[in-house]
Design a protein around this motif. Structure first.
Motif, mmCIF file in Angstrom:
data_model
loop_
_atom_site.group_PDB
_atom_site.id
_atom_site.type_symbol
_atom_site.label_atom_id
_atom_site.label_comp_id
_atom_site.label_asym_id
_atom_site.label_seq_id
_atom_site.Cartn_x
_atom_site.Cartn_y
_atom_site.Cartn_z
ATOM 1 N N UNK A 269 0.861 -1.182 0.000
ATOM 2 C CA UNK A 269 0.000 0.000 0.000
ATOM 3 C C UNK A 269 0.897 1.232 0.000
ATOM 4 N N UNK A 270 0.515 2.307 -0.653
ATOM 5 C CA UNK A 270 -0.797 2.619 -1.248
ATOM 6 C C UNK A 270 -0.851 2.382 -2.757
ATOM 7 N N UNK A 271 -0.112 1.431 -3.273
ATOM 8 C CA UNK A 271 -0.104 1.181 -4.710
ATOM 9 C C UNK A 271 -1.501 0.804 -5.194
ATOM 10 N N UNK A 272 -1.888 1.338 -6.337
ATOM 11 C CA UNK A 272 -3.145 0.946 -6.984
ATOM 12 C C UNK A 272 -3.026 -0.471 -7.505
ATOM 13 N N UNK A 273 -1.886 -0.779 -8.095
ATOM 14 C CA UNK A 273 -1.541 -2.125 -8.526
ATOM 15 C C UNK A 273 -0.046 -2.145 -8.778
ATOM 16 N N UNK A 274 0.466 -3.307 -9.165
ATOM 17 C CA UNK A 274 1.889 -3.453 -9.430
ATOM 18 C C UNK A 274 2.082 -4.361 -10.634
ATOM 19 N N UNK A 275 3.186 -4.182 -11.333
ATOM 20 C CA UNK A 275 3.548 -5.051 -12.443
ATOM 21 C C UNK A 275 5.040 -5.348 -12.377
ATOM 22 N N UNK A 276 5.428 -6.426 -13.031
ATOM 23 C CA UNK A 276 6.834 -6.704 -13.285
ATOM 24 C C UNK A 276 7.057 -6.630 -14.780
ATOM 25 N N UNK A 277 8.118 -5.928 -15.186
ATOM 26 C CA UNK A 277 8.452 -5.800 -16.598
ATOM 27 C C UNK A 277 9.854 -6.345 -16.804
ATOM 28 N N UNK A 278 10.014 -7.232 -17.781
ATOM 29 C CA UNK A 278 11.311 -7.823 -18.102
ATOM 30 C C UNK A 278 11.706 -7.432 -19.510
ATOM 31 N N UNK A 279 12.929 -6.928 -19.643
ATOM 32 C CA UNK A 279 13.423 -6.558 -20.978
ATOM 33 C C UNK A 279 13.855 -7.811 -21.720
ATOM 34 N N UNK A 280 13.377 -7.982 -22.949
ATOM 35 C CA UNK A 280 13.640 -9.201 -23.706
ATOM 36 C C UNK A 280 14.621 -9.005 -24.860
ATOM 37 N N UNK A 281 15.008 -7.760 -25.182
ATOM 38 C CA UNK A 281 15.941 -7.547 -26.280
ATOM 39 C C UNK A 281 17.339 -7.296 -25.726
ATOM 40 N N UNK B 49 13.699 -3.873 -31.407
ATOM 41 C CA UNK B 49 13.301 -4.221 -30.046
ATOM 42 C C UNK B 49 12.398 -5.445 -30.041
ATOM 43 N N UNK B 50 12.239 -6.035 -28.874
ATOM 44 C CA UNK B 50 11.297 -7.122 -28.673
ATOM 45 C C UNK B 50 10.254 -6.697 -27.653
ATOM 46 N N UNK B 51 9.089 -7.318 -27.738
ATOM 47 C CA UNK B 51 8.017 -7.005 -26.802
ATOM 48 C C UNK B 51 8.470 -7.352 -25.388
ATOM 49 N N UNK B 52 8.443 -6.398 -24.438
ATOM 50 C CA UNK B 52 8.820 -6.743 -23.062
ATOM 51 C C UNK B 52 7.787 -7.666 -22.435
ATOM 52 N N UNK B 53 8.240 -8.488 -21.495
ATOM 53 C CA UNK B 53 7.330 -9.380 -20.778
ATOM 54 C C UNK B 53 6.740 -8.626 -19.598
ATOM 55 N N UNK B 54 5.413 -8.612 -19.524
ATOM 56 C CA UNK B 54 4.706 -7.910 -18.440
ATOM 57 C C UNK B 54 3.976 -8.945 -17.597
ATOM 58 N N UNK B 55 4.188 -8.860 -16.298
ATOM 59 C CA UNK B 55 3.511 -9.758 -15.356
ATOM 60 C C UNK B 55 2.638 -8.903 -14.449
ATOM 61 N N UNK B 56 1.320 -9.119 -14.515
ATOM 62 C CA UNK B 56 0.368 -8.335 -13.741
ATOM 63 C C UNK B 56 0.235 -8.871 -12.318
ATOM 64 N N UNK B 57 -0.345 -8.039 -11.486
ATOM 65 C CA UNK B 57 -0.704 -8.446 -10.129
ATOM 66 C C UNK B 57 -2.011 -9.234 -10.199
ATOM 67 N N UNK B 58 -1.950 -10.512 -9.850
ATOM 68 C CA UNK B 58 -3.115 -11.395 -10.002
ATOM 69 C C UNK B 58 -4.303 -10.912 -9.173
#
Length: 882
Positions: A119-131, A471-480
């Motif tokens: 808190x107080x995050x609205x949500x969170x993500x993880x982003x991984x660079x793929x290139x 570039x390559x599409x980055x991998x995004x992991x959402x907060x379940x």
């Protein structure tokens, strides 16, 4: 009232032209589930069709057959017919029992590790660079929100685990009902200082003003519009049909005799080849099956022996006994002749003539482009740009094909992404057909993408996202939890341990599937295929696996199957509006042109209609909803719209009451999945989109109609007082498991704020829920998973009590059994699993007895719950716990 009652009777009593049961279908006497590629050579050399696809997912090393290049199976839509048919009743499928787990299987279980999201995050993500680059990392993704967490006019910022603060561009899309703020938005960021392969944890917060200190994008212009072009070199190979026999429907034709020889001669001179078949016992006779066996035997014979020619077999539209012959690589005419001395009939018919190669180009910087904004802000802009496809020789515009660029440009990183979409979907252009071409996409003189021998099916489209600087599409992991709590999806059990074996199997299978342009990936092509299927449920199994794990391998499966769905012929775009065709303009329009009314609403006949797909509303998957929720890509939003519209416009104009767009008549499960498709479009369409009002109006029309029909405003002689929806072709019976499917679709709409859907859910729950918790009233819950039950007495009236209903179906049952006495109840895709999901939703919607019913189910069906680690399709649980 008289008109209303008449329409109700039509909805309840009309029947589809094909079979109803999940264990069989009632079309022509083709062996069940036969489709292109489904052939087997027996030890004696006979070629026979393979039976239905297995209920379980395909083995990892079993590659699905690729679609043909020149002539594929004709697209068939199992119609919701306006005339009654004789019902076909088949026995229920065999039980699916989950075997005991090995130690290795237990060790493969995993519960998704939560993203740190304080808190107080609205949500969170993880982003991984793929290139292989470093520095600024551009990223855009879709983001559902919890109700009330983000105001409709709010602003967001981001903080990462390296101490950076930076702005988040929020393109607001869909508001929550009742003033609950934003339900869904598309978020864009340029993440600073990311190295190749690095994963960054990012908290999304309400903007406190500190993100502006980065100076990100300040004063920077967007990168220039690139010189992108799509070249399509169109051609057409000759296709000739050889048809065996002269049957007339079910009336047999002249039989082929055992031992007779048939030789097909193809080509001339050095390219002449002969293919000879000796008629086997299974090929002898004048009915469909012998003719079919000859056709598919020649298909395999030609493809095994020929150096110059190929053969395809079609499984639809009276094409069972036909083989389509074309060239393998060359585009030149050839002759076909048949040597046969018997009495049976063989016909050789030209089908597609040769067309010489001609190149057409859609240049992004050329004349005639039309652009519509999709994303706008300080971080990135994206436009939907329609570009005319022009002949390089005469400058003519192609009448059927069009190209559009979803062009996204970032300020800080100066990155450019183009989602290139190629469509064959104009609704009213004359002569719609499949088109054949080689494709090349370039930026100036730089080749970005190419593919040869594309068969672009009519009313279908495909796309390829390209980053112009490599570039390559980055991998995004959402907060379940954020996604599940948004109520845009059902509340799947986030504590469920998921088997890694299922994800591994999906990943291996998709790697071997055809995922290129117009590929079919891992989606069931013959949709009437029955039994447990990975693509059938509120969401497909692979979508739920991804939501519960955020595993990038399953994400690949999710998007590959979504892209495959775009190749289905359900896309009808109005050239005047550049939107899908609507019933507002064309109230009598239907994709089944034999039902058309009025010249203004009549679609032109398709000249070359073959595709790999056989469509069926009773087995309709949801392929695009989750991909749009997590990507925010316009391509998938438009797919949701096309499919939401198709479930309406594919029906008969009289039954849907013209522009009112009513869904009936249909099987109960067909009604369930059509409500889901229409509901997905209504729920997620952006607030400012011109189609939002259209889809919500259609959904409201249907909810209100069924609410009026089934909320007690019609006499008990017309509607079951127990809340039972009768079988469409046998109104004295019903399928409890199909009603569970309908309740899941309506329950999801109820969670999303549609009050009429809640009323309908509660009405159907009088039986759907209570059959699991009415032991004291004389209805044993062990009988809840019955396949079909009688719902009317000898006098033709509905039963009014559960006790009477039970006694009529099981008159000899003195006591309740200790277990479910039915086949097909077990397994994570069996009938009990559907009830489990429905009861979990019923608890949240406050249905009386839902908690008791859920406890009864769980006590008697542990094998079902254990199987959900491998297949969580129906792993829906109450949001507040039981």
């Amino acid at each position: 009232m008289r008109r209303f009652l008449a329409l109700l009777c039509l909805i309840l009593l009309a029947v589809p032209a094909a079979g109803q049961d999940d264990a069989g279908s009632g079309g022509p006497s083709l062996p069940k589930g036969v489709h292109i590629g489904a052939l087997r050579r027996l030890p004696d050399g006979t070629i026979v069709p393979v039976e239905d696809e297995p209920a379980d997912p395909p083995a990892p090393d079993a590659a699905p057959p690729k679609p043909p290049v020149t002539a594929a199976p004709a697209t068939v839509r199992k119609p919701v017919a306006p005339t009654p048919a004789v019902p076909v009743v088949s026995p229920p499928p065999a039980p699916v029992i989950t075997p005991p787990r090995s130690q290795a299987a237990v060790e493969s279980m995993t519960v998704a590790k939560a993203i740190p999201c304080p808190s107080p995050a609205v949500t969170c993500v993880q982003v991984t660079r793929k290139d292989a680059g470093d520095g600024w990392q551009p990223v855009t993704f879709g983001q559902p929100f919890r109700s009330g967490s983000v105001p409709a006019d709010g602003r967001l910022m981001a903080k990462d685990n390296k101490g950076h603060s930076f702005p988040v561009q929020m393109d607001a899309r869909t508001s929550a009902p009742g003033g609950g703020g934003l339900r869904f938005a598309v978020l864009s960021m340029d993440i600073p200082d990311m190295a190749s392969g690095e994963t960054r944890e990012i908290r999304i917060l309400t903007d406190d003003g500190t993100a502006g200190g980065m100076g990100q994008g300040a004063g920077k212009a967007l990168p220039a519009i690139p010189d992108l072009s799509v070249d399509l070199t169109l051609f057409s190979r000759q296709v000739t049909i050889v048809k065996f026999g002269n049957r007339n429907g079910t009336v047999p034709g002249i039989p082929f005799g055992v031992g007779e020889t048939i030789t097909i001669r193809v080509g001339e001179g050095a390219h002449e080849e002969h293919f000879t078949l000796t008629v086997q016992p299974k090929m002898s006779g004048g009915s469909l099956d012998p003719y079919l066996n000859i056709a598919i035997a020649f298909k395999i014979l030609i493809n095994e022996q020929s150096h110059y020619y190929r053969a395809d077999w079609t499984d639809a539209n009276d094409g069972y006994e036909k083989v389509f012959i074309s060239t393998i690589n060359t585009v030149e005419p050839f002759k076909v002749a048949v040597d046969y001395a018997g009495a049976a009939k063989i016909a050789v018919t030209p089908y597609i003539p040769v067309e010489s190669r001609e190149t057409w180009t859609a240049r992004l910087t050329g004349p005639g482009t039309v652009a519509k904004p999709w994303l706008q802000g300080a971080v990135a802009e994206e436009s939907d740009i329609l570009v005319p496809l022009l002949s390089q020789t005469g400058g003519r515009q192609h009448p059927l094909l069009s190209v559009r660029y979803h062009l996204r440009r970032y300020r800080q990183s100066q990155a450019v992404r183009a989602d290139v979409v190629i469509e064959n979907d104009w609704a009213f252009e004359p002569g719609p057909k499949n088109v054949f071409y080689d494709v090349a996409i370039r930026a100036g003189d730089k080749a970005l993408f190419s593919h040869s021998n594309v068969t672009h099916f009519h009313h279908a489209r495909w796309h390829v996202p390209i980053w112009l600087d490599g570039r390559k599409e980055p991998a995004v992991r959402h907060d379940i939890p954020t996604i599940l709590d948004s109520r845009l999806v059902l509340n799947y059990d986030r504590k469920l341990p998921i088997s890694g074996n299922s994800i591994d199997a999906d990943s291996r299978a998709i790697a071997k599937a055809d995922t290129g342009p117009m590929g079919t990936a891992g989606v069931t092509r013959y949709m009437p295929t029955t039994g447990g299927r990975a693509d059938i449920g509120p969401l497909p199994r692979w979508a739920v696996l991804y939501l519960l794990t955020m595993d990038q391998r399953e994400r690949t499966v999710l998007f590959a199957n979504a892209d495959a769905g775009a190749s289905m012929p359900v896309h009808y775009r109005d050239k005047q509006t550049d939107l899908l065709i609507s019933l507002d303009k064309h109230p009598n329009l239907t994709t089944n042109i034999t039902w058309s009314r009025g010249s203004d609403d009549r679609l032109p006949a398709v000249l070359v209609p073959e595709t790999p797909w056989t469509l069926d509303s009773a087995h309709l998957p949801s392929l695009f909803y989750v991909p749009y929720l997590i990507s925010g890509d316009l391509f998938y939003l438009e797919e949701i719209a096309f499919w939401g519209n198709d479930v309406i416009i594919s029906g008969h104009p009289a039954y849907r009451d013209g522009a009112r767009g009513l869904l009936g008549p249909d099987q109960t499960r067909g009604l369930a999945w059509r409500f889901r498709a229409l509901g997905e479009a209504a729920m997620i369409m952006p607030d400012n989109h011109p189609l939002r009002g259209y889809f919500n109006r259609l959904l409201k029309n249907n909810l209100e109609w069924y609410q009026q029909a089934f909320s007690g405003k019609i006499s008990s002689q017309s509607v079951s007082p127990l809340g039972i929806l009768p079988k469409s072709d046998e109104p004295d019976r019903m399928a409890p498991w199909q009603q569970d499917f309908l309740m899941l679709s309506l329950g999801h709409l109820a969670e999303a704020g549609y009050g009429e859907a809640r009323d309908l859910f509660q009405f159907l729950g009088r039986f759907g829920v209570r059959r699991w918790a009415a032991d004291q009233e004389g209805y044993c819950h062990q009988m809840a998973p019955a396949y079909y039950i009688k719902i009317k007495g000898a006098d033709g009236r509905y039963f009014t009590t559960l006790r009477d209903l039970f006694r009529a179906n099981w008159p000899d049952a003195a006591t309740c059994p200790s277990r479910f006495p039915f086949e097909g109840w077990g397994g994570a895709s069996g009938y009990v699993a559907g009830s489990y999901a429905m009861l979990g939703l019923a608890v949240d919607l406050g249905m009386p007895d839902a908690k008791d019913g859920l406890r009864n189910l769980k006590a008697d069906a542990q094998v079902v719950l254990e199987g959900m680690s491998d297949d969580p399709t129906y792993a829906v649980v109450p949001r507040g716990g039981e």
